[in-house]
Scaffold this active site. Structure first.
Site, PDB file in Angstrom:
ATOM      1  N   ARG A 184       1.330   5.781   2.833  1.00 26.45           N
ATOM      2  CA  ARG A 184       0.825   5.825   4.208  1.00 26.45           C
ATOM      3  C   ARG A 184       0.499   7.273   4.553  1.00 26.45           C
ATOM      4  O   ARG A 184       1.295   8.188   4.287  1.00 26.45           O
ATOM      5  CB  ARG A 184       1.872   5.296   5.202  1.00 26.45           C
ATOM      6  CG  ARG A 184       2.018   3.786   5.191  1.00 26.45           C
ATOM      7  CD  ARG A 184       0.775   3.090   5.769  1.00 26.45           C
ATOM      8  NE  ARG A 184       0.895   1.654   5.819  1.00 26.45           N
ATOM      9  CZ  ARG A 184       0.453   0.820   4.858  1.00 26.45           C
ATOM     10  NH1 ARG A 184      -0.123   1.298   3.771  1.00 26.45           N
ATOM     11  NH2 ARG A 184       0.571  -0.481   5.005  1.00 26.45           N
ATOM     12  N   GLU A 188      -7.145   6.406  10.136  1.00 26.77           N
ATOM     13  CA  GLU A 188      -8.088   5.693   9.273  1.00 26.77           C
ATOM     14  C   GLU A 188      -9.027   4.838  10.117  1.00 26.77           C
ATOM     15  O   GLU A 188      -8.540   4.073  10.943  1.00 26.77           O
ATOM     16  CB  GLU A 188      -7.323   4.809   8.271  1.00 26.77           C
ATOM     17  CG  GLU A 188      -6.506   5.627   7.303  1.00 26.77           C
ATOM     18  CD  GLU A 188      -5.758   4.782   6.270  1.00 26.77           C
ATOM     19  OE1 GLU A 188      -5.961   3.553   6.219  1.00 26.77           O
ATOM     20  OE2 GLU A 188      -4.968   5.358   5.509  1.00 26.77           O
ATOM     21  N   HIS A 216      -8.197   4.164   1.173  1.00 26.48           N
ATOM     22  CA  HIS A 216      -7.100   3.182   1.247  1.00 26.48           C
ATOM     23  C   HIS A 216      -7.424   1.932   0.409  1.00 26.48           C
ATOM     24  O   HIS A 216      -7.529   0.816   0.937  1.00 26.48           O
ATOM     25  CB  HIS A 216      -6.828   2.798   2.708  1.00 26.48           C
ATOM     26  CG  HIS A 216      -5.469   2.187   2.919  1.00 26.48           C
ATOM     27  ND1 HIS A 216      -4.753   2.317   4.073  1.00 26.48           N
ATOM     28  CD2 HIS A 216      -4.680   1.435   2.104  1.00 26.48           C
ATOM     29  CE1 HIS A 216      -3.599   1.665   3.981  1.00 26.48           C
ATOM     30  NE2 HIS A 216      -3.537   1.121   2.781  1.00 26.48           N
TER      31      HIS A 216
HETATM   32  C1  MLT Z   1      -0.343  -2.723   2.186  1.00 29.10           C
HETATM   33  O1  MLT Z   1       0.443  -2.314   3.029  1.00 29.10           O
HETATM   34  O2  MLT Z   1      -0.258  -3.843   1.743  1.00 29.10           O
HETATM   35  C2  MLT Z   1      -1.435  -1.860   1.683  1.00 29.10           C
HETATM   36  O3  MLT Z   1      -1.425  -0.588   2.197  1.00 29.10           O
HETATM   37  C3  MLT Z   1      -2.765  -2.486   1.829  1.00 29.10           C
HETATM   38  C4  MLT Z   1      -3.156  -2.774   3.206  1.00 29.10           C
HETATM   39  O4  MLT Z   1      -2.631  -2.216   4.137  1.00 29.10           O
HETATM   40  O5  MLT Z   1      -4.004  -3.624   3.369  1.00 29.10           O
END
Ligand code: MLT
Length: 320
Positions: free
Chosen positions: A233, A262, A280
């Site tokens: 993160r 983001e 990401h």
């Molecule tokens: C997650 O938390 O699963 C990943 O960072 C991917 C997302 O957030 O979609």
């Protein structure tokens, strides 16, 4: 509408859901909070990825909402307390992204060491700059993992085949952890991990404690010439402090798949040649997405049929 999907979440399981329920699929709805609030007001379920802010303002008027499905592993975009107050089940997909995210972290480590994106850009622009792209081997380096949960462990397991030394810091993991022992991972303090590693890779969840945990003071504990990778993160790193450290040439390279905001506001970080940025994409593989969407859709369907969710964050049934 029974179910609102507020981001780009697709797949066979969504198609199947559309056959059973009235589903509102709006891939950009997360960008329009008022409209999201209006639609969620009468919906029974909301399915999101990581961009929809599911906060108390949104939930306060959600009269019929029984379940929120988070298509992913982290749920820091959902106010769990607010969901608890309304008795809304929050379900997620804790396991399905692990391999993809671990593989991306390792790809970023190798890309940094061998300057692959930079070499690709240069070669595509018609140059043949072999000596500019002198790299480093991963073999025999010390990799420090911040976070030794599911993804940290998957990274350690795969990195072992590269012949690296492994350090890890995780507040919830003790030095005698079985897998750490098997993999030869030295579980130690945050400070020790930072100061002993040639490469730091972050695998922590975002919470009050980890928010901007990697600040100037912590970055300065890293070895001069070390590499830093973050596919967890963005808010775990203080980006302004990172820029300061990059300007001082302390780090040899940084790879960020995640950002404080983001999509990010273009800042100074984009200008550094030794920084690799990706949008990401840790969990964005066809394999992971199929699993994630299917896991979450299954739980939403279960809750809407008065059955217990399997992968819930708070409780398996709606509470009110
Ligand atoms: C997650 O938390 O699963 C990943 O960072 C991917 C997302 O957030 O979609």
């Amino acid at each position: 509408m029974d179910i609102i999907i507020s981001e780009n979440i697709r797949g066979k399981s969504i198609d199947a859901l559309q056959e059973k329920y009235e589903v509102g699929f709006f891939q950009d709805l997360w960008k329009i909070p008022n409209e999201l609030s209006r639609l969620v007001c009468d919906a029974k379920a909301l399915i999101v990825r990581n961009q929809t802010k599911v906060d108390s303002n949104l939930l306060v008027n959600a009269r019929s909402l029984r379940v929120i499905g988070r298509a992913g592993a982290g749920y820091d975009n959902i106010d769990i307390e607010a969901a608890n107050e309304k008795g809304i089940v929050v379900c997620y997909a804790p396991n399905d992204n692990t391999i993809s995210t671990a593989e991306l972290s390792i790809s970023l480590i190798l890309s940094l060491l061998r300057k692959i994106p930079q070499a690709d850009n240069s070669t595509k622009s018609g140059k043949w700059e072999r000596s500019k792209f002198m790299g480093n081997e991963l073999y025999s380096k010390t990799v420090g993992l911040l976070g030794f949960g599911k993804i940290g462990r998957a990274v350690a397991f795969r990195l072992r085949s590269f012949g690296v030394n492994l350090f890890a810091y995780d507040k919830f993991v003790q030095a005698d952890d079985k897998l750490a022992k098997e993999l030869g991972v030295n579980i130690t303090t945050l400070e020790d991990t930072l100061s002993n590693s040639d490469i730091i890779s972050i695998h922590l969840p975002l919470n009050k404690e980890t928010y901007r945990m990697i600040n100037y003071e912590k970055l300065m504990l890293m070895k001069k010439g070390a590499y830093l990778v973050n596919a967890a993160r963005g808010e775990i790193i203080d980006e302004q402090d990172l820029i300061r450290v990059l300007k001082a040439n302390i780090l040899k390279g940084v790879a960020l798949d995640v950002r404080g905001k983001e999509p990010p506001v273009i800042s100074e970080i984009e200008k550094f040649e030794n920084v690799i940025l990706t949008p990401h994409i840790g969990a964005l593989t066809e394999e992971a997405q199929e699993k994630v969407v299917s896991t979450v859709v299954k739980d939403v369907d279960l809750v809407l049929n008065n059955k217990p969710a399997l992968n819930y964050v708070n409780f398996p049934f709606p509470q009110h």
